[in-house]
Scaffold this motif. Structure first.
Motif, PDB file in Angstrom:
ATOM      1  N   GLY A   1       0.867  -1.216  -0.121  1.00 36.37           N
ATOM      2  CA  GLY A   1      -0.148  -0.162   0.000  1.00 36.37           C
ATOM      3  C   GLY A   1       0.831   1.047   0.073  1.00 36.37           C
ATOM      4  N   VAL A   2       1.527   1.369  -1.197  1.00 33.77           N
ATOM      5  CA  VAL A   2       2.342   2.486  -1.118  1.00 33.77           C
ATOM      6  C   VAL A   2       1.750   3.977  -1.705  1.00 33.77           C
ATOM      7  N   HIS A   3       0.713   3.796  -2.257  1.00 31.56           N
ATOM      8  CA  HIS A   3       0.176   5.150  -2.666  1.00 31.56           C
ATOM      9  C   HIS A   3       1.007   5.762  -3.608  1.00 31.56           C
TER      10      HIS A   3
ATOM     11  N   LYS B   1       4.860   8.271   0.091  1.00 27.67           N
ATOM     12  CA  LYS B   1       5.248   9.234   1.100  1.00 27.67           C
ATOM     13  C   LYS B   1       5.883   8.460   2.210  1.00 27.67           C
TER      14      LYS B   1
ATOM     15  N   LEU C   1      -1.950  -1.992  -5.637  1.00 25.34           N
ATOM     16  CA  LEU C   1      -3.051  -2.240  -6.691  1.00 25.34           C
ATOM     17  C   LEU C   1      -2.692  -1.085  -7.684  1.00 25.34           C
TER      18      LEU C   1
ATOM     19  N   TYR D   1      -0.377   6.154  -9.671  1.00 27.17           N
ATOM     20  CA  TYR D   1       0.533   5.962  -8.544  1.00 27.17           C
ATOM     21  C   TYR D   1       2.018   5.796  -9.140  1.00 27.17           C
TER      22      TYR D   1
ATOM     23  N   ASN E   1      -3.072  -7.372  -6.114  1.00 25.25           N
ATOM     24  CA  ASN E   1      -3.776  -7.315  -4.978  1.00 25.25           C
ATOM     25  C   ASN E   1      -3.148  -8.212  -3.841  1.00 25.25           C
ATOM     26  N   SER E   2      -2.864  -7.420  -2.804  1.00 27.69           N
ATOM     27  CA  SER E   2      -1.974  -8.108  -1.849  1.00 27.69           C
ATOM     28  C   SER E   2      -2.629  -9.618  -1.222  1.00 27.69           C
TER      29      SER E   2
ATOM     30  N   GLY F   1      -5.275  -2.512   1.848  1.00 25.75           N
ATOM     31  CA  GLY F   1      -6.561  -2.565   2.106  1.00 25.75           C
ATOM     32  C   GLY F   1      -6.505  -2.375   3.818  1.00 25.75           C
TER      33      GLY F   1
HETATM   34  C1  LIG Z   1      -3.742   4.597   2.720  1.00 29.61           C
HETATM   35  S1  LIG Z   1      -3.183   4.210   1.114  1.00 29.61           S
HETATM   36  C2  LIG Z   1      -1.324   4.133   1.615  1.00 29.61           C
HETATM   37  C3  LIG Z   1      -0.591   5.365   1.967  1.00 29.61           C
HETATM   38  C4  LIG Z   1       0.716   5.281   1.802  1.00 29.61           C
HETATM   39  N1  LIG Z   1       1.460   4.270   2.636  1.00 29.61           N
HETATM   40  C5  LIG Z   1       1.381   6.748   2.304  1.00 29.61           C
HETATM   41  O1  LIG Z   1       2.432   6.787   2.843  1.00 29.61           O
HETATM   42  O2  LIG Z   1       0.822   7.660   1.806  1.00 29.61           O
HETATM   43  C6  LIG Z   1      -3.709   2.837   0.680  1.00 29.61           C
HETATM   44  C7  LIG Z   1      -3.006   2.299  -0.496  1.00 29.61           C
HETATM   45  O3  LIG Z   1      -3.294   0.722  -0.687  1.00 29.61           O
HETATM   46  C8  LIG Z   1      -3.738   0.167  -1.687  1.00 29.61           C
HETATM   47  N2  LIG Z   1      -4.563  -1.020  -1.633  1.00 29.61           N
HETATM   48  C9  LIG Z   1      -5.792  -1.132  -1.120  1.00 29.61           C
HETATM   49  N3  LIG Z   1      -6.140  -2.282  -1.027  1.00 29.61           N
HETATM   50  C10 LIG Z   1      -4.991  -2.924  -1.529  1.00 29.61           C
HETATM   51  C11 LIG Z   1      -4.893  -4.356  -1.904  1.00 29.61           C
HETATM   52  N4  LIG Z   1      -5.893  -5.267  -1.617  1.00 29.61           N
HETATM   53  N5  LIG Z   1      -3.586  -4.752  -2.386  1.00 29.61           N
HETATM   54  C12 LIG Z   1      -2.647  -3.981  -2.720  1.00 29.61           C
HETATM   55  N6  LIG Z   1      -2.855  -2.433  -2.459  1.00 29.61           N
HETATM   56  C13 LIG Z   1      -3.954  -2.016  -2.041  1.00 29.61           C
HETATM   57  C14 LIG Z   1      -4.413   1.544  -2.367  1.00 29.61           C
HETATM   58  O4  LIG Z   1      -4.340   1.259  -3.851  1.00 29.61           O
HETATM   59  C15 LIG Z   1      -3.710   2.843  -1.788  1.00 29.61           C
HETATM   60  O5  LIG Z   1      -2.696   3.217  -2.533  1.00 29.61           O
END
Ligand SMILES: C[S@@+](CC[C@H](N)C(=O)[O-])C[C@H]1O[C@@H](n2cnc3c(N)ncnc32)[C@H](O)[C@@H]1O
Length: 358
Positions: free
Chosen positions: A162-164, A167, A187, A208, A232-233, A257
């Motif tokens: 979940g790197v978005h 940051k 994702l 992203y 998807n993780s 997630g």
């Molecule tokens: C809260 S954000 C992460 C924020 C980030 N860590 C930061 O430093 O700003 C959540 C991220 O998780 C990803 N995500 C959500 N469900 C996921 C899944 N099942 N597998 C992989 N990534 C997922 C989203 O695409 C999103 O980029």
């Protein structure tokens, strides 16, 4: 849940784009991973009562006695509100344990931190305009704890689920040693699979991976050093990491997630791919809007007993293996000055916990 084909298409879309050769290379790596992914998609559980009644069903599974059954023995079956189910007992999740990375020679370039003080400043300057969720305290915690791990000879993969836009990933990556692989799992464009809408505040601001890579550029981390894993993780297992030749985690942030189902899966995978002395950081652990994160963390720490929390605050909980929990707790007390509450008021699963000051 994502199909392998969908994941492959997403990765190939990266490759087809004109974002540069190194970016195409990581996209191909993503495609390779996609092919390696084994399916552990949660199954529908049939009828467990009416949909309107939110019922959690927890039960310990019996399981056999051998090592391959380690996960099965300790795993809870969890039926979530929408009646999806965390794989109740999937030995494939945990059998292929990645090896720890050998510590590089002290003082060598391989052992040295990626970021120079100039890169720290570049990150501090860039960070306010990066969409994400982080405060300055976390930057310091990562720097201090990473330095301690390296001092103790604890090296390994560093990254985040979940790197978005990177940051927090940038901080984990910038503090990592040159010898340590950097892994960014998300994702990415496949936001239709982000069913709990974690981090969805900026879905309009897609691309992203490109945002992430721009931050790498701005902070002196070569793009080629970052392994983008697009998928998807929920489909990740420990064997994906060994197949990619990755060592066990030295530091992994879990921030994908945020449902109970996804967090539990991610923390379970973390628990069986982290090395001794590795650190797993779970975000939003005390966020009242994401109760599944807290529930998943309790399950993972109580049921698996592989991860012991040693400090929390600023919305993250930090866990390590039992072998290093007291050393890291001492360091947290020494370096960060924990809020002075009696141990009996600040512990999880019987382990004392440092509450980080505001
Ligand atoms: C809260 S954000 C992460 C924020 C980030 N860590 C930061 O430093 O700003 C959540 C991220 O998780 C990803 N995500 C959500 N469900 C996921 C899944 N099942 N597998 C992989 N990534 C997922 C989203 O695409 C999103 O980029």
């Amino acid at each position: 849940m994502g199909s392998k084909a969908a994941l492959g298409r997403a990765a190939l879309r990266h490759a087809a784009s004109e974002r540069g050769a190194s970016y195409a290379a990581v996209a191909l790596l993503s495609a390779a991973l996609t092919l390696l992914l084994t399916s552990s998609t949660p199954q529908s559980t049939g009828s467990h009562g009416v949909a309107s009644s939110v019922r959690m069903q927890h039960r310990r599974l019996g399981g056999g006695g051998d090592a391959a059954d380690w996960m099965c023995k300790h795993q809870y079956a969890v039926t979530t509100w929408d009646r999806k189910r965390v794989p109740a007992c999937d030995p494939a999740l945990c059998t292929a344990t990645p090896a720890p990375l050998k510590a590089p020679a002290k003082g060598s370039s391989a052992a040295s931190r990626r970021w120079t003080p100039r890169d720290d400043d570049a990150y501090a300057a860039a960070s306010p305009s990066v969409v994400g969720w982080l405060n300055d305290h976390q930057v310091r915690y990562v720097r201090v704890m990473t330095a301690l791990q390296h001092q103790l000879g604890v090296f390994g993969a560093a990254g985040e689920i979940g790197v978005h836009h990177g940051k927090f990933f940038a901080v984990v990556a910038g503090n990592a040693a040159a010898a340590e692989p950097l892994v960014a799992i998300d994702l990415f464009e496949a936001q239709s699979e982000n069913y709990d809408l974690s981090g969805s505040g900026s879905t309009a601001n897609i691309l992203y991976p490109e945002k992430l890579m721009s931050l790498m550029d701005a902070t002196g981390i070569p793009r080629a050093d970052v392994r983008l894993v697009s998928g998807n993780s929920l489909t990740l297992t420990a064997s994906n990491f060994t197949s990619l030749g990755l060592p066990a985690w030295r530091m992994l942030s879990v921030d994908g997630g945020h449902s109970l189902e996804t967090t539990l899966h991610d923390v379970n995978v973390a628990a069986c791919t982290v090395r001794d002395g590795g650190i797993v950081i779970v975000d939003d652990w005390f966020n009242q809007e994401w109760t599944g994160v807290q529930e998943a963390t309790y399950h993972a720490t109580h049921a698996l007993a592989r991860l012991v929390p040693f400090m929390h605050g600023h919305n993250k909980i930090w866990m390590t293996t039992p072998s290093h929990a007291s050393a890291y707790l001492d360091a947290a007390r020494r370096e960060f000055g924990c809020v002075d509450v009696h141990e009996s008021r600040s512990s999880i699963g019987g382990s004392a916990l440092c509450l980080l000051p505001e």
